[in-house]
Enzyme design. Structure first.
Site, PDB file in Angstrom:
ATOM      1  N   THR A   1      60.052  61.704  21.939  1.00  0.00           N
ATOM      2  CA  THR A   1      58.726  61.242  21.539  1.00  0.00           C
ATOM      3  C   THR A   1      58.254  62.014  20.323  1.00  0.00           C
ATOM      4  O   THR A   1      58.673  63.148  20.121  1.00  0.00           O
ATOM      5  CB  THR A   1      57.780  61.529  22.729  1.00  0.00           C
TER       6      THR A   1
ATOM      7  N   VAL B   1      53.458  53.010  31.896  1.00  0.00           N
ATOM      8  CA  VAL B   1      52.802  53.639  30.747  1.00  0.00           C
ATOM      9  C   VAL B   1      52.770  55.142  31.014  1.00  0.00           C
ATOM     10  O   VAL B   1      52.336  55.573  32.081  1.00  0.00           O
ATOM     11  CB  VAL B   1      51.365  53.093  30.554  1.00  0.00           C
ATOM     12  N   GLY B   2      53.250  55.920  30.053  1.00  0.00           N
ATOM     13  CA  GLY B   2      53.323  57.371  30.238  1.00  0.00           C
ATOM     14  C   GLY B   2      52.059  58.076  29.780  1.00  0.00           C
ATOM     15  O   GLY B   2      50.985  57.475  29.665  1.00  0.00           O
ATOM     16  N   ASP B   3      52.198  59.363  29.512  1.00  0.00           N
ATOM     17  CA  ASP B   3      51.048  60.191  29.143  1.00  0.00           C
ATOM     18  C   ASP B   3      50.546  59.947  27.718  1.00  0.00           C
ATOM     19  O   ASP B   3      49.374  60.188  27.419  1.00  0.00           O
ATOM     20  CB  ASP B   3      51.433  61.674  29.258  1.00  0.00           C
TER      21      ASP B   3
ATOM     22  N   GLY C   1      56.334  62.388  31.238  1.00  0.00           N
ATOM     23  CA  GLY C   1      54.959  61.919  31.101  1.00  0.00           C
ATOM     24  C   GLY C   1      54.208  61.731  32.395  1.00  0.00           C
ATOM     25  O   GLY C   1      52.987  61.908  32.429  1.00  0.00           O
TER      26      GLY C   1
ATOM     27  N   THR D   1      54.564  66.279  24.910  1.00  0.00           N
ATOM     28  CA  THR D   1      55.801  65.513  25.093  1.00  0.00           C
ATOM     29  C   THR D   1      56.521  66.019  26.345  1.00  0.00           C
ATOM     30  O   THR D   1      56.344  67.153  26.746  1.00  0.00           O
ATOM     31  CB  THR D   1      56.719  65.665  23.866  1.00  0.00           C
TER      32      THR D   1
HETATM   33  N1  ASP Z   1      56.024  61.803  27.388  1.00  0.00           N
HETATM   34  C1  ASP Z   1      56.787  60.624  27.131  1.00  0.00           C
HETATM   35  C2  ASP Z   1      56.688  59.695  28.315  1.00  0.00           C
HETATM   36  O1  ASP Z   1      56.810  60.147  29.429  1.00  0.00           O
HETATM   37  C3  ASP Z   1      58.228  60.889  26.860  1.00  0.00           C
HETATM   38  C4  ASP Z   1      58.472  61.957  25.847  1.00  0.00           C
HETATM   39  O2  ASP Z   1      57.668  62.822  25.591  1.00  0.00           O
HETATM   40  O3  ASP Z   1      59.548  61.918  25.221  1.00  0.00           O
HETATM   41  O4  ASP Z   1      56.538  58.518  28.125  1.00  0.00           O
END
Ligand code: ASP
Length: 301
Positions: free
Chosen positions: A161, A190-192, A215, A212
């Site tokens: 990310t 949907v992530g963070d 998430g 990152t």
């Molecule tokens: N935080 C992101 C998610 O979980 C992934 C990442 O940071 O690479 O969607």
């Protein structure tokens, strides 16, 4: 106020042969954002400029380099927050746009905090953001990885990310994040990254943070707001970043990292993953700094 900008290319382990591409990509993004700040531009515009570069670079798990979900589709999340009026905007599980961060900007300018799925794409089209065929966002490399993961029925994670935090000459702070999420993720997840206070947070005078890693775990500790609340005027921004990662580890399992800028324009970053490529620029450093891991920065000091 002193201007400052920091970008990251994800909390993950970067194989040696891929490391030069991360360095090039992070530096190009940092320089694009810095050019906006140097010309007197707003922190929010600097963050968008930096993230766009990384979304257009297939090295990173964002925009055109996004990983595939369990269905073999690219569904992207992106979020932006600015610290003057606490405006924020996010898109979740969006398909068929090249630069989700531009859609997040449009969301920030309107009322909802987040728009998701097929309606996020429609929202983008209605506001003049160019669409593309969702399949165009699938690179041969990510397709191959997905085929392999499917055969092994493994849900291997790919956490590259991208994120950026900036402070402009008026002391305005902004934070952003963009991602394809976790590979083999549940469709619609949907992530963070677009969630306010989880993947992104910004508040003028206090600080801004972009996160990152895993998430779903990151969201559960409201990571970005937690990190900003750990900022103290009398100590380095690094400490807030480190303490936020420690807090994350004490509460949930997983890998995470964050970049932040405090209200005085000091940068900080920390991670518990093997790597987290970071580039930053501040008025008190003569040239952009790039490190693939915190350890490397400590060794260089
Ligand atoms: N935080 C992101 C998610 O979980 C992934 C990442 O940071 O690479 O969607």
């Amino acid at each position: 106020m002193p201007i400052a900008l920091i970008v990251h290319g994800g909390a993950s382990e970067v194989p040696p042969e891929e490391q030069p591409a991360y360095e090039r990509g992070c530096l190009a993004a940092a320089e694009a954002g810095w050019a906006v700040l140097r010309n007197g531009g707003a922190a929010l515009d600097a963050v968008i400029a930096a993230i766009r570069i990384m979304e257009d670079d297939p090295t990173f798990n964002a925009g055109c380099g996004s990983v595939l979900n369990a269905d073999g589709r690219v569904q992207m999340d992106a979020g932006l927050m600015e610290g003057t009026e606490s405006l924020a905007g996010g898109v979740g599980a969006i398909e068929g746009v090249r630069n989700p961060i531009l859609v997040a900007r449009k969301v920030l300018d309107s009322m909802p905090a987040m728009v998701v799925g097929a309606d996020a794409r429609r929202f983008a089209a209605e506001r003049g953001i160019p669409l593309c065929d969702p399949d165009e966002m699938i690179t041969p490399k990510q397709r191959q990885k997905w085929e392999k993961a499917k055969q092994q029925s493994s849900a291997s994670k790919k956490m590259d990310t991208v994120g950026c935090v900036a402070m402009d000459s008026q002391g305005r702070i902004a934070a952003g994040a963009s991602t394809g999420g976790l590979s083999m993720k549940v469709p619609g997840r949907v992530g963070d990254s677009p969630q306010i206070g989880c993947g992104i947070y910004a508040e003028n005078g206090l600080g801004g943070c972009s996160v990152t890693g895993d998430g779903d775990a990151i969201a559960r500790v409201v990571f970005a707001k937690t990190a900003c609340d750990l900022i103290r005027p009398d100590r380095a921004a690094e400490e807030a970043a480190r303490q936020a990662v420690d807090y994350f580890q004490s509460r949930v399992a997983g890998e995470a990292g964050c970049i932040l800028i405090d209200g005085a324009g000091r940068t900080g970053w920390a991670h518990n993953s093997a790597h987290m490529p970071v580039a930053y620029l501040r008025e008190d450093v003569d040239a952009p700094r790039y490190f693939i891991a915190k350890r490397e920065e400590r060794e260089a000091a």
